[in-house]
Design an enzyme around this catalytic site. Structure first.
Site, PDB file in Angstrom:
ATOM      1  N   LYS A   1    -190.794 -67.896  17.960  1.00 18.36           N
ATOM      2  CA  LYS A   1    -191.562 -67.092  17.010  1.00 18.36           C
ATOM      3  C   LYS A   1    -191.079 -67.325  15.582  1.00 18.36           C
ATOM      4  O   LYS A   1    -191.856 -67.244  14.641  1.00 18.36           O
ATOM      5  CB  LYS A   1    -191.478 -65.610  17.383  1.00 18.36           C
ATOM      6  CG  LYS A   1    -192.474 -65.253  18.475  1.00 18.36           C
ATOM      7  CD  LYS A   1    -192.627 -63.753  18.626  1.00 18.36           C
ATOM      8  CE  LYS A   1    -191.680 -63.227  19.658  1.00 18.36           C
ATOM      9  NZ  LYS A   1    -191.885 -61.802  19.964  1.00 18.36           N
TER      10      LYS A   1
ATOM     11  N   GLU B   1    -192.085 -57.868  21.849  1.00 18.95           N
ATOM     12  CA  GLU B   1    -191.585 -57.281  20.617  1.00 18.95           C
ATOM     13  C   GLU B   1    -192.640 -57.544  19.549  1.00 18.95           C
ATOM     14  O   GLU B   1    -193.049 -58.698  19.370  1.00 18.95           O
ATOM     15  CB  GLU B   1    -190.247 -57.940  20.225  1.00 18.95           C
ATOM     16  CG  GLU B   1    -189.661 -57.283  19.005  1.00 18.95           C
ATOM     17  CD  GLU B   1    -188.342 -57.892  18.560  1.00 18.95           C
ATOM     18  OE1 GLU B   1    -187.749 -58.693  19.302  1.00 18.95           O
ATOM     19  OE2 GLU B   1    -187.921 -57.568  17.444  1.00 18.95           O
TER      20      GLU B   1
ATOM     21  N   ARG C   1    -188.825 -69.891  31.690  1.00 23.69           N
ATOM     22  CA  ARG C   1    -189.866 -69.784  30.685  1.00 23.69           C
ATOM     23  C   ARG C   1    -190.687 -71.067  30.626  1.00 23.69           C
ATOM     24  O   ARG C   1    -190.259 -72.134  31.052  1.00 23.69           O
ATOM     25  CB  ARG C   1    -189.298 -69.429  29.322  1.00 23.69           C
ATOM     26  CG  ARG C   1    -188.347 -70.439  28.722  1.00 23.69           C
ATOM     27  CD  ARG C   1    -187.976 -70.065  27.278  1.00 23.69           C
ATOM     28  NE  ARG C   1    -187.511 -68.698  27.133  1.00 23.69           N
ATOM     29  CZ  ARG C   1    -188.052 -67.823  26.269  1.00 23.69           C
ATOM     30  NH1 ARG C   1    -189.037 -68.163  25.490  1.00 23.69           N
ATOM     31  NH2 ARG C   1    -187.567 -66.610  26.168  1.00 23.69           N
TER      32      ARG C   1
HETATM   33  P1  ATP Z   1    -187.848 -63.280  20.729  1.00 25.11           P
HETATM   34  O1  ATP Z   1    -187.239 -62.291  21.685  1.00 25.11           O
HETATM   35  O2  ATP Z   1    -187.010 -64.441  20.390  1.00 25.11           O
HETATM   36  O3  ATP Z   1    -188.509 -62.656  19.549  1.00 25.11           O
HETATM   37  P2  ATP Z   1    -189.669 -63.762  22.875  1.00 25.11           P
HETATM   38  O4  ATP Z   1    -190.503 -64.972  23.028  1.00 25.11           O
HETATM   39  O5  ATP Z   1    -188.682 -63.403  23.909  1.00 25.11           O
HETATM   40  O6  ATP Z   1    -189.020 -63.958  21.475  1.00 25.11           O
HETATM   41  P3  ATP Z   1    -190.881 -61.210  23.304  1.00 25.11           P
HETATM   42  O7  ATP Z   1    -191.902 -60.523  22.493  1.00 25.11           O
HETATM   43  O8  ATP Z   1    -189.603 -60.526  23.524  1.00 25.11           O
HETATM   44  O9  ATP Z   1    -190.634 -62.573  22.596  1.00 25.11           O
HETATM   45  O10 ATP Z   1    -191.512 -61.650  24.678  1.00 25.11           O
HETATM   46  C1  ATP Z   1    -192.210 -60.765  25.512  1.00 25.11           C
HETATM   47  C2  ATP Z   1    -192.163 -61.257  26.928  1.00 25.11           C
HETATM   48  O11 ATP Z   1    -192.711 -62.559  27.039  1.00 25.11           O
HETATM   49  C3  ATP Z   1    -190.746 -61.322  27.431  1.00 25.11           C
HETATM   50  O12 ATP Z   1    -190.676 -60.619  28.638  1.00 25.11           O
HETATM   51  C4  ATP Z   1    -190.473 -62.777  27.641  1.00 25.11           C
HETATM   52  O13 ATP Z   1    -189.721 -62.972  28.803  1.00 25.11           O
HETATM   53  C5  ATP Z   1    -191.863 -63.391  27.792  1.00 25.11           C
HETATM   54  N1  ATP Z   1    -191.885 -64.756  27.256  1.00 25.11           N
HETATM   55  C6  ATP Z   1    -191.646 -65.132  25.990  1.00 25.11           C
HETATM   56  N2  ATP Z   1    -191.704 -66.475  25.865  1.00 25.11           N
HETATM   57  C7  ATP Z   1    -191.990 -66.963  27.089  1.00 25.11           C
HETATM   58  C8  ATP Z   1    -192.186 -68.279  27.619  1.00 25.11           C
HETATM   59  N3  ATP Z   1    -192.101 -69.380  26.852  1.00 25.11           N
HETATM   60  N4  ATP Z   1    -192.476 -68.396  28.935  1.00 25.11           N
HETATM   61  C9  ATP Z   1    -192.581 -67.304  29.701  1.00 25.11           C
HETATM   62  N5  ATP Z   1    -192.415 -66.044  29.271  1.00 25.11           N
HETATM   63  C10 ATP Z   1    -192.120 -65.858  27.982  1.00 25.11           C
END
Ligand code: ATP
Ligand code: MG
Length: 553
Positions: free
Chosen positions: A271, A36, A261
């Site tokens: 974030k 995102e 994760r």
């Molecule tokens: P949010 O949705 O809270 O803004 P997010 O960390 O999920 O935060 P995204 O931009 O949706 O942010 O993440 C993109 C991809 O990265 C998603 O598919 C998510 O599963 C993966 N991702 C995010 N954080 C981690 C992590 N700590 N370890 C592994 N994969 C991650």
């Protein structure tokens, strides 16, 4: 150094993919990385990137970079550009164009209409509070909305008006009609569309309604023909909902696979928190070299290859995992030990005068750029009778095992002569300000037989030294799990940045942004690519030579 494994070995995701290919469920592997654009990428994202792009490459498939831009209030074009730069820098290729969820808004809207027509979606007009209460809890079933049985015609009309911007934010919502008593809360008539009078970074003012993530994500995967939709564990409970949408819409269904994760010690990865660190100026920006962001790590001097090795080394599993930050730092050290040229620089200077060396003489000594890789060539080190050595390499009353300088002791100057400390000069306060030494001028590049000099120290010529700004970075947090502190900001390490000066060998003046060196016996240092000027490099400490935190723990 690559530890890439052949398809089929290890990792539960590969096993699932292999089964899917053998059973004929899919005949290729298409994955995606779906950030995102509401912040910069961090090391957790790197795990997902390496996994998705890595699998696609192994199976000769494709991995899409798709921006999940369904929430216009938090998203910005700046983040899109930063994310593209980071993925490319990590070494991955998303093909012709990055993709955007917003490109599918028209299709998603049509699918919403289709579900309304099938009697599988309805416009709810309860207040947010009523909806929350009527949703029930894990132990209490939900209650049907009084608007649940609106006619198809009425739903179509209301939804059309929602789209046209006839209603204020929050007044109506489109919901899937599934089951208010489902044990899985995600199936209790989840929201599909909400009214949002907000400008979108790509579609502008076209839309006054925006799809919810849960209505968008699975369909985006389907549109792109993603075979393996790999996501983090919190989406496991959403899988039945995505499957429901695929079935009701009769569209291609990807296989969703969840993994744990990455959690890293001494690091926060939310974030929201990273944004707060930036906005409240606890750091200089998203790419501050202390940030766990890809851009911060790049600026700090972490090589992309080290991050890829790290992601391979930690593996993927289904149980929550905590990785110690030292695992990442070790990957950085291993990589830089191979690739970084050696240089000499002194951060805590102590003057040395070579009393038996002519005052007007300057020698040009040759020093290899890498001790094990002659192909990396050599450079010239000027040597004269006035030098700087590191203060920590001298002790007035050294213990037996201290093999560096002390009164009457001998040491080798790296790439130069063996010297002996004859006199210690102090100022009025008793502080040592100079060592007067004699050099054995017969010891350049050789150890005379029978002479045992254990210690080797680094030095620079005082008359030729360059004064360079050095930013000594350390961990941003000094608590293992900053999220556990009452307020994670109290876990900030007050000593995470110390600006100091290095007295360095002259060649370092020409160092270019992004170049990394090992300052021998000191650490790895990278030329800051943002704040350096031609002939005036600023150095960031990338990592120490050894783990200094293990002891502290
Ligand atoms: P949010 O949705 O809270 O803004 P997010 O960390 O999920 O935060 P995204 O931009 O949706 O942010 O993440 C993109 C991809 O990265 C998603 O598919 C998510 O599963 C993966 N991702 C995010 N954080 C981690 C992590 N700590 N370890 C592994 N994969 C991650
Ligand atoms: Mg997310």
């Amino acid at each position: 150094m690559s530890t890439t494994e052949a398809p089929g070995s290890s990792n539960f995701i590969r096993s699932i993919i292999n089964e899917d290919l053998e059973s004929g469920r899919y005949d290729q592997v298409i994955t995606r990385f779906p950030p995102e654009p509401n912040g910069y990428l961090h090391i957790g994202h790197a795990k997902s990137i390496c996994l998705n792009f890595g699998l696609a490459a192994e199976y000769h498939g494709r991995c899409n970079l798709r921006f999940d831009d369904t929430n216009p209030t938090k998203e910005e074009a700046e983040y899109v550009e930063a994310i593209k730069e980071d993925v490319a820098w990590l070494g991955f290729d998303w093909g012709e164009q990055p993709l955007f969820a917003s490109d599918y808004f028209a299709q998603l809207y049509e699918w919403a209409i289709l579900l309304i027509k099938k009697g599988k979606a309805y416009v709810d007009s309860q207040s947010a509070e009523q909806m929350r209460v009527n949703r029930g809890t894990l132990t209490r079933s939900g209650i049907d909305s009084p608007y649940r049985d609106r006619s198809v015609e009425e739903n179509l009309e209301l939804f059309e008006k929602m789209k046209n911007g006839d209603f204020p934010d929050g007044s109506h919502i489109l919901r899937a009609k599934i089951d208010m008593s489902a044990p899985n809360m995600n199936l209790r008539d989840p929201a599909m569309y909400r009214i949002l009078h907000a400008r979108h970074h790509r579609t502008g003012d076209t839309w006054r309604i925006y799809p919810m993530y849960d209505f968008a994500h699975g369909q985006e995967d389907s549109i792109e023909g993603v075979t393996h939709s790999i996501c983090t564990l919190e989406f496991e409970d959403h899988r039945p909902l995505y499957q429901w949408f695929h079935k009701e819409l009769e569209i291609f269904a990807p296989q969703q696979i969840e993994f744990a994760r990455l959690n890293l010690s001494y690091t926060v990865m939310s974030k929201r928190k990273l944004l707060q660190l930036v906005n409240d100026q606890h750091v200089s920006g998203w790419d501050d070299p202390r940030m766990p962001t890809i851009s911060g790590m790049r600026r700090r001097g972490y090589p992309a290859a080290a991050i890829r090795t790290f992601c391979e080394r930690i593996g993927v599993g289904r149980s929550a995992n905590w990785i110690d930050l030292s695992v990442l730092e070790d990957c950085v050290r291993e990589q830089l030990n191979e690739t970084a040229c050696r240089r000499q620089a002194v951060l805590k200077p102590l003057k040395v005068t070579i009393t038996n060396y002519p005052t007007d003489k300057v020698e040009e000594l040759t020093a290899p750029n890498h001790p094990q890789q002659p192909e990396k060539g050599s450079r010239v080190l000027p040597f004269c009778n006035e030098l700087w050595v590191d203060r920590d390499d001298f002790m007035e009353e050294p213990p037996k095992k201290f093999f560096r300088l002390g009164p009457g002791r001998e040491v080798r100057l790296r790439n130069a002569y063996i010297i002996k400390c004859d006199d210690v000069v102090k100022d009025d306060s008793g502080e040592v300000i100079e060592l007067r030494c004699s050099a054995d001028l017969d010891t350049l590049g050789k150890n005379p037989v029978g002479r045992k000099v254990k210690g080797i120290i680094h030095w620079v010529s005082a008359r030729h030294a360059e004064k360079l700004e050095v930013r000594v970075y350390d961990r941003l947090f000094n608590q293992e799990n900053p999220d556990k502190a009452e307020n994670y900001l109290t876990a900030l390490n007050p000593e995470s940045l110390q600006v100091t000066e290095a007295l360095a060998e002259p060649t370092l003046r020409e160092a270019k942004g992004g170049e990394t060196f090992q300052f021998e016996r000191v650490g790895y240092f990278t030329v800051d690519s943002k704040e350096s000027q031609e002939g005036k490099p600023v150095f960031n400490r990338t990592v120490t030579l050894r783990d200094t935190w293990a002891k502290i723990k």
